[in-house]
Design an enzyme around this catalytic site. Structure first.
Site, mmCIF file in Angstrom:
data_model
loop_
_atom_site.group_PDB
_atom_site.id
_atom_site.type_symbol
_atom_site.label_atom_id
_atom_site.label_comp_id
_atom_site.label_asym_id
_atom_site.label_seq_id
_atom_site.Cartn_x
_atom_site.Cartn_y
_atom_site.Cartn_z
ATOM 1 N N LEU A 196 46.387 51.533 46.235
ATOM 2 C CA LEU A 196 46.526 53.008 45.587
ATOM 3 C C LEU A 196 45.291 53.730 45.538
ATOM 4 O O LEU A 196 45.081 54.816 46.152
ATOM 5 C CB LEU A 196 47.402 53.037 44.097
ATOM 6 C CG LEU A 196 47.670 54.364 43.837
ATOM 7 C CD1 LEU A 196 48.654 54.903 44.725
ATOM 8 C CD2 LEU A 196 48.451 54.314 42.333
ATOM 9 N N GLY A 197 44.264 52.904 44.725
ATOM 10 C CA GLY A 197 43.017 53.810 44.746
ATOM 11 C C GLY A 197 42.690 54.695 43.790
ATOM 12 O O GLY A 197 42.139 55.918 43.950
ATOM 13 N N VAL A 198 43.260 54.346 42.499
ATOM 14 C CA VAL A 198 43.034 55.265 41.525
ATOM 15 C C VAL A 198 42.731 54.598 40.287
ATOM 16 O O VAL A 198 43.012 53.279 40.375
ATOM 17 C CB VAL A 198 44.518 55.721 40.918
ATOM 18 C CG1 VAL A 198 44.658 56.806 41.797
ATOM 19 C CG2 VAL A 198 45.613 54.966 40.697
ATOM 20 N N ILE A 239 42.849 54.370 36.182
ATOM 21 C CA ILE A 239 44.022 55.025 35.172
ATOM 22 C C ILE A 239 43.614 54.631 33.661
ATOM 23 O O ILE A 239 42.668 53.711 33.398
ATOM 24 C CB ILE A 239 45.493 54.552 35.250
ATOM 25 C CG1 ILE A 239 45.793 53.111 35.263
ATOM 26 C CG2 ILE A 239 45.835 55.041 36.579
ATOM 27 C CD1 ILE A 239 47.137 52.695 35.277
ATOM 28 N N GLY A 298 46.572 19.945 29.901
ATOM 29 C CA GLY A 298 47.862 18.992 30.631
ATOM 30 C C GLY A 298 49.053 19.941 30.538
ATOM 31 O O GLY A 298 49.884 19.658 31.213
ATOM 32 N N ASN A 299 49.206 20.724 29.573
ATOM 33 C CA ASN A 299 50.370 21.890 29.580
ATOM 34 C C ASN A 299 50.412 22.817 30.592
ATOM 35 O O ASN A 299 51.440 23.512 30.915
ATOM 36 C CB ASN A 299 50.705 22.428 28.334
ATOM 37 C CG ASN A 299 51.261 21.546 27.168
ATOM 38 O OD1 ASN A 299 50.838 20.985 26.314
ATOM 39 N ND2 ASN A 299 52.664 21.278 27.475
ATOM 40 N N SER A 300 49.133 23.005 31.315
ATOM 41 C CA SER A 300 49.002 24.073 32.197
ATOM 42 C C SER A 300 50.054 24.233 33.496
ATOM 43 O O SER A 300 49.956 22.977 33.861
ATOM 44 C CB SER A 300 47.717 24.205 32.719
ATOM 45 O OG SER A 300 46.726 24.662 31.724
ATOM 46 N N HIS A 307 44.803 26.804 38.819
ATOM 47 C CA HIS A 307 43.856 26.115 38.302
ATOM 48 C C HIS A 307 43.974 24.805 38.065
ATOM 49 O O HIS A 307 43.038 23.917 37.873
ATOM 50 C CB HIS A 307 43.086 26.681 36.921
ATOM 51 C CG HIS A 307 44.072 26.345 35.548
ATOM 52 N ND1 HIS A 307 44.829 27.441 35.091
ATOM 53 C CD2 HIS A 307 43.996 25.265 34.940
ATOM 54 C CE1 HIS A 307 45.075 26.798 34.176
ATOM 55 N NE2 HIS A 307 44.901 25.427 33.826
ATOM 56 N N ASP A 342 46.912 33.192 38.774
ATOM 57 C CA ASP A 342 46.867 31.924 38.208
ATOM 58 C C ASP A 342 47.974 30.915 38.505
ATOM 59 O O ASP A 342 48.392 30.115 37.697
ATOM 60 C CB ASP A 342 46.257 31.696 36.830
ATOM 61 C CG ASP A 342 45.833 30.109 36.689
ATOM 62 O OD1 ASP A 342 45.463 29.575 37.534
ATOM 63 O OD2 ASP A 342 45.660 29.792 35.546
#
Length: 343
Positions: free
Chosen positions: A294-296, A298, A237-239, A135, A165
C-alpha cells in the site's frame, strides 16, 4: 522453540513492584460497595469436561513429530573470541588459535556441519500436507515426520513464509492420512480452554492443557502476526504443533515462548488459526505467499484524535505518512486520513 529473555532490571522491578503491592494495606472503607450495589458473581459454568482424553484421542493421530537434518555454518574465530577468553594462558592455546586463524585464511569459504533438530506439526489434508514452523525446517537438507503409529516417513518442503514463521510439508509416501481442520481463534474468549499437542524435547505425543491468557500480542516477531498467548505448557520441540479448542479445531500454531529460564513458565505464543490457514493455503497453491503493497505508515487513532475529527469513537487507524510514488499516493490517500475499514 524461540525464546524471549527478560533483563535483570526488569526482573528486579517486577519483584519489588510485587513486593510493594504485597505490603500495601487496603482500607475496607475505600473499597466498600456503594449502597445497594452487589458484588460480581456468576454461576459456575456447566458442561466443562472432567477429562480431555476423548478429545486428545480423536485429534492425536493428525499430530506429527518433525525431524530435520540441516547444514549450518560453523562459527568463525572472530565470532568466538568472547568464548575463548576463558582459555587464555592455557598451554598450547595460543598455538591452537594461530592454527585456526591460518585455516580460515587458507579456506575463505564458510565451513558447514550437519545439525539435527526437532519440532512438531499437524496434518491438514488426507493427502499428507503438514503445517509446521519455518524456523523448524530452515536450511533443511532432510525432513522426516513421525506419525502416532510410529511410522517415520520422508517429507518434502512445499514452501515457507518466514514473515509469519510458517511452513508447509508434504509426506512423500502416497496414502490417506488423518487430518484436522483450522477453527477460528476469534471464537475464543480469554479464559477458554486450549489443548497443546507436540514433541517437546523429543517426547512425541505430549499433550498439555491451559487457557487462552490473552490475544493480539505483539512480540516483535514480524509485522503480520498478532499472537495468541496461552498458558498450556510448551517447550523446545513444540514449535509448529497445534493448539486445539474443545471442539477439536486448531485455533493456533505454537511458535514461541517467553522464558527467563529456557523452559516453560506458562507464557507461550501461537499464530492464530485464521492467519495460519490463509498463509498455508497460499503456500500449497503457489509455493509462496504474495503480499500487496500500500505504501503508508499508520498509527493508532487515539481518543483525542477521534474527538478532534468529530468521530464518536477511536476505532480505526490514522495515516502518519504516505510513500512517494506508492499505490496509496496514486489512489489519493493523504497524511492524516483515517482508515475505518479495508475492502
Amino acid at each position: 522453540m524461540k525464546k524471549f529473555g527478560i533483563s535483570r532490571q526488569a526482573l528486579v522491578a517486577a519483584v519489588f513492584g510485587a513486593a510493594a503491592v504485597g505490603t500495601l494495606v487496603l482500607s475496607p472503607k475505600i473499597f466498600s460497595p456503594e449502597a445497594g450495589a452487589q458484588p460480581i458473581a456468576i454461576e459456575a459454568p456447566g458442561g466443562a469436561p472432567l477429562s480431555f482424553a476423548d478429545l486428545i484421542e480423536r485429534v492425536e493421530p493428525a499430530v506429527v513429530s518433525v525431524n530435520v537434518v540441516s547444514e549450518r555454518e560453523v562459527g568463525k574465530l572472530a565470532d568466538m573470541e568472547q568464548f575463548f577468553e576463558q582459555f587464555r594462558g592455557m598451554p598450547g592455546f595460543d598455538e591452537f588459535l594461530q592454527n585456526r586463524k591460518q585455516q580460515e585464511e587458507d579456506n575463505p569459504e564458510p565451513e558447514t556441519q550437519e545439525a539435527r533438530s526437532l519440532g512438531s506439526g499437524f496434518l491438514i489434508s488426507k493427502d499428507g500436507y503438514v503445517v509446521t514452523n519455518n524456523h523448524v525446517v530452515e536450511n533443511a537438507t532432510e525432513i522426516k515426520v513421525t506419525l502416532k503409529d510410529g511410522r517415520e516417513l520422508d517429507a518434502e518442503l512445499v514452501g515457507t513464509d518466514p514473515q509469519t514463521d510458517l511452513a508447509v510439508l508434504r509426506i512423500k509416501e502416497k496414502g490417506t492420512y488423518p487430518y484436522v481442520r483450522f477453527g477460528n481463534s476469534h471464537d475464543l474468549r480469554k479464559g477458554d480452554w486450549v489443548i497443546a499437542l507436540g514433541n517437546p524435547f523429543g517426547l512425541g505425543g505430549t499433550a498439555t492443557a491451559g487457557i487462552l491468557s490473552a490475544d493480539g500480542r505483539d512480540i516483535g516477531a514480524g509485522p503480520y502476526t498478532d499472537f495468541l498467548q496461552i498458558d498450556a505448557s510448551i517447550n523446545r520441540g513444540n514449535s509448529g504443533g497445534p493448539s486445539f479448542d474443545l471442539n477439536g479445531n486448531v485455533v493456533g500454531v505454537n511458535t514461541a515462548i517467553f522464558s527467563p529460564t529456557g523452559g516453560s513458565v506458562g507464557i507461550g505464543f501461537a499464530i492464530p488459526a485464521e492467519l495460519a490457514n490463509e498463509v498455508t493455503q497460499a503456500i500449497i497453491k503457489d509455493g509462496r505467499v504474495s503480499r500487496g503493497w500500500l505504501g503508508v505508515a499508520i498509527q493508532d487513532l487515539t481518543a483525542d484524535m477521534a474527538e478532534a475529527q468529530g468521530l464518536k469513537d477511536n476505532e480505526g487507524a490514522i495515516i502518519a505518512d504516505v510513500t512517494n510514488g506508492s499505490p496509496a499516493e496514486k489512489g489519493g490517500l493523504e497524511r492524516g486520513d483515517i482508515i475505518l475499514s479495508v475492502n
